[in-house]
Design an enzyme around this catalytic site. Structure first.
Site, PDB file in Angstrom:
ATOM      1  N   CYS A 128      -5.076   8.139   0.405  1.00 41.33           N
ATOM      2  CA  CYS A 128      -4.694   8.851  -0.825  1.00 41.33           C
ATOM      3  C   CYS A 128      -5.874   9.728  -1.263  1.00 41.33           C
ATOM      4  CB  CYS A 128      -4.314   7.857  -1.920  1.00 41.33           C
ATOM      5  SG  CYS A 128      -5.717   6.979  -2.642  1.00 41.33           S
ATOM      6  N   ASN A 161      -4.987  -3.556   0.504  1.00 40.38           N
ATOM      7  CA  ASN A 161      -4.665  -3.161  -0.855  1.00 40.38           C
ATOM      8  C   ASN A 161      -4.438  -4.374  -1.731  1.00 40.38           C
ATOM      9  OD1 ASN A 161      -2.188  -3.301   0.764  1.00 40.38           O
ATOM     10  ND2 ASN A 161      -1.090  -2.456  -0.972  1.00 40.38           N
ATOM     11  N   GLU A 217      -2.760  -5.003  -5.346  1.00 39.57           N
ATOM     12  CA  GLU A 217      -1.999  -4.470  -6.473  1.00 39.57           C
ATOM     13  C   GLU A 217      -2.228  -5.310  -7.726  1.00 39.57           C
ATOM     14  OE1 GLU A 217       1.679  -2.509  -3.947  1.00 39.57           O
ATOM     15  OE2 GLU A 217       2.093  -4.276  -5.172  1.00 39.57           O
ATOM     16  N   CYS A 242      -9.068   7.767  -2.276  1.00 39.00           N
ATOM     17  CA  CYS A 242      -9.774   7.231  -1.102  1.00 39.00           C
ATOM     18  C   CYS A 242     -10.459   8.348  -0.323  1.00 39.00           C
ATOM     19  CB  CYS A 242      -8.812   6.462  -0.206  1.00 39.00           C
ATOM     20  SG  CYS A 242      -8.271   4.907  -0.941  1.00 39.00           S
ATOM     21  N   GLU A 274      -8.530   1.133   1.814  1.00 39.09           N
ATOM     22  CA  GLU A 274      -9.682   1.898   2.270  1.00 39.09           C
ATOM     23  C   GLU A 274     -10.882   1.704   1.349  1.00 39.09           C
ATOM     24  OE1 GLU A 274      -6.493   2.804   1.924  1.00 39.09           O
ATOM     25  OE2 GLU A 274      -6.156   4.782   2.797  1.00 39.09           O
ATOM     26  N   CYS A 319      -6.815   0.473  -3.297  1.00 38.57           N
ATOM     27  CA  CYS A 319      -6.332   0.742  -1.943  1.00 38.57           C
ATOM     28  C   CYS A 319      -7.202   0.021  -0.915  1.00 38.57           C
ATOM     29  CB  CYS A 319      -6.368   2.235  -1.659  1.00 38.57           C
ATOM     30  SG  CYS A 319      -5.349   3.228  -2.748  1.00 38.57           S
TER      31      CYS A 319
END
Length: 154
Positions: free
Chosen positions: A110, A61, A63, A113, A74, A72
């Protein structure tokens, strides 16, 4: 009125029950989590994608102070794999998360993703196995359809 009941088949493993490819991508995902850029949440996620050509591509990830501009793990791993190996099919993806000095018990993709995984399955015309690492057990689904049965489809 009609009722629709939706269920998911999720297999639960301990680490020793996994095959060598599954162990390898879990270890790669755990390692990738340590390089995540997560100065705001402190929640570091790593992902590792196994391709049908044997390559493993990782991501973590990223940010950004201008939330939600980050990505993210993934999606970083999936997009990187598709850009570097556009003809390869994705066989599986492993996800691991590190928070407060230890790996978390369970992690799952999430919604965004999950939708990316739906499209990746459609694009490559094959299911993608998802391994969700936890300290005491690993959750596994054979396809994103188990986690997102009512996915947006076009």
């Amino acid at each position: 009125m009609k009722e629709l009941k939706i269920t998911a088949k999720i297999d639960v493993y301990n680490y020793e029950e996994l095959n060598s490819d599954e162990k390898k991508i879990i270890e790669e995902a755990k390692c990738a989590s340590q390089n995540a850029y997560a100065p705001y949440s402190g929640f570091k996620v790593g992902a590792a994608v196994l391709l049908d050509n044997g390559e493993i591509v990782t991501g973590n990830n990223q940010e950004n102070v201008a939330y939600p501009s980050g990505l993210c793990a993934e999606r970083v791993a999936m997009f990187h794999a598709c850009s570097v190996f556009p003809q390869a099919k994705i066989k599986s993806i492993a996800i691991a998360a590190f928070f407060n000095g230890d790996f978390v018990e369970k992690i799952s993709p999430c919604g965004a993703c999950r939708q990316v995984l739906v499209e990746a399955e459609k694009r490559s015309e094959n299911p993608i196995k998802i391994l969700m690492f936890g300290k005491n057990e690993i959750l596994s689904v054979e396809s994103i359809k188990e986690l997102m049965p009512l996915a947006f489809k076009f």
